[in-house]
Write an enzyme that holds these catalytic residues in place. Structure first.
Site: not given
Ligand code: NAP
Length: 282
Positions: A55, A99, A122
């Site tokens: 990413k 994450q 996200d």
């Protein structure tokens, strides 16, 4: 066998998205703004570290700044929340990605929900999920948004179709079900306690596999001519669908790799750039 299946090329969809983003990044630069994504990694899980690195590299290629915050495995929930709050307050940071999975001792939901909604690129917060369900989220979860983006890129109709989603996780199965419902599909969401899975999948004009089990979806579950989107990413670069066998009867299908995955990353970049644009316009 029906006519040859269309391979839904995620790399192509992602390239198209990134090309459009390049112009937006340039315009922001003219105003002295560099979009910035902060990624938090708790612990040393090698797969998570690889995803974070991928990413970060994708950000760099597009002129997006990426900040990586590595926290030790023994980080407490409170310490993680403090790190997130600091990023919430940092005006240079436009998007925050935690994450996951985080280590078991951490309250993951509390950590997700500590992310400010305007930086939730996200789509992991409870509020973001609720807005997705109502159909007005700025940043729905990236993989569900990627699945819808692929369908739209290829002009595959959603309205009036029966979509069968296998999986109901908060970041994938549930939000993609809501998004397809909001696009006027009739949606069946299946999970591990579903009793007649194959029969239900056979009803699907659109089938989304979000199970996390390699080659789980079998060719004889697929209605001839159905469109199959495989969100799965399992060890050995294998999806949740028995791809080779399903090619025989689908009208269109995403491969793994180079299907949903690259579009998910492009969606994250898109959300980060849009978050920067919103921050500038405030
Ligand atoms: P998850 O949280 O483990 O959820 C899996 C879902 O599958 C659950 O809802 C589970 O049902 C359901 N399931 C498990 N066994 C089943 C069975 N035998 N029959 C029917 N349903 C079953 O996984 P996730 O995070 O949603 O991820 C799913 C897959 O997508 C994984 O392969 C993951 O690596 C991949 N993924 C890809 C991307 C990408 O960018 N391409 C992003 C995120 C995830 P219950 O709810 O009843 O347990």
């Amino acid at each position: 066998m029906i006519s040859e299946a269309l391979i839904l090329d995620g790399a192509r969809v992602a390239a198209d998205m990134k090309e459009k983003l390049g112009d937006k990044v340039s315009r922001l630069a003219e105003q002295g703004v560099i979009p910035c994504l902060a990624t938090i990694l708790v612990g040393g899980d090698p797969a998570s570290a690889t995803y974070v690195k991928m990413k970060g590299n994708a950000c760099k290629r597009l002129g997006i700044q990426s900040i990586r915050i590595d926290l030790p495995e023994h980080t407490s929930t409170e310490e993680l929340l403090a790190a997130i709050r600091e990023l919430n307050l940092d005006p240079k940071v436009h998007g925050i990605l935690l994450q996951h999975p985080v280590p078991h001792h951490i309250n993951e939901r509390a950590a997700f929900d500590a992310i400010a909604i305007e930086k939730d690129v996200d789509g992991v917060t409870t509020l973001g999920f609720a807005r997705t369900a109502f159909g007005f989220a700025d940043f729905p979860a990236c993989t569900p948004a990627a699945i819808v983006a692929i369908l739209d890129y290829y002009n595959i109709p959603i309205e009036g179709k029966h979509a069968v989603v296998i999986g109901r996780s908060p970041i994938l199965g549930k939000p993609v079900s809501q998004m397809l419902l909001n696009r006027n599909a009739t949606v069946t969401t299946c999970h591990s306690k579903t009793t007649n899975l194959a029969d239900l999948v056979r009803l699907g004009d659109i089938v989304v596999a979000a199970v996390g089990k390699a080659k789980f979806v079998q060719a004889d579950w697929i209605k001839p001519g159905a469109v199959v989107l495989d969100a799965g990413y399992n060890e050995g670069n294998v999806g949740d669908v028995d791809y080779e066998a399903c090619l025989e009867n689908v009208s269109a299908i995403t491969p793994v790799p180079a299907g949903v995955g690259p579009v998910t990353i492009a969606t994250l970049l898109k959300h980060t750039v849009e978050a920067a644009e919103k921050a500038v316009s405030v």
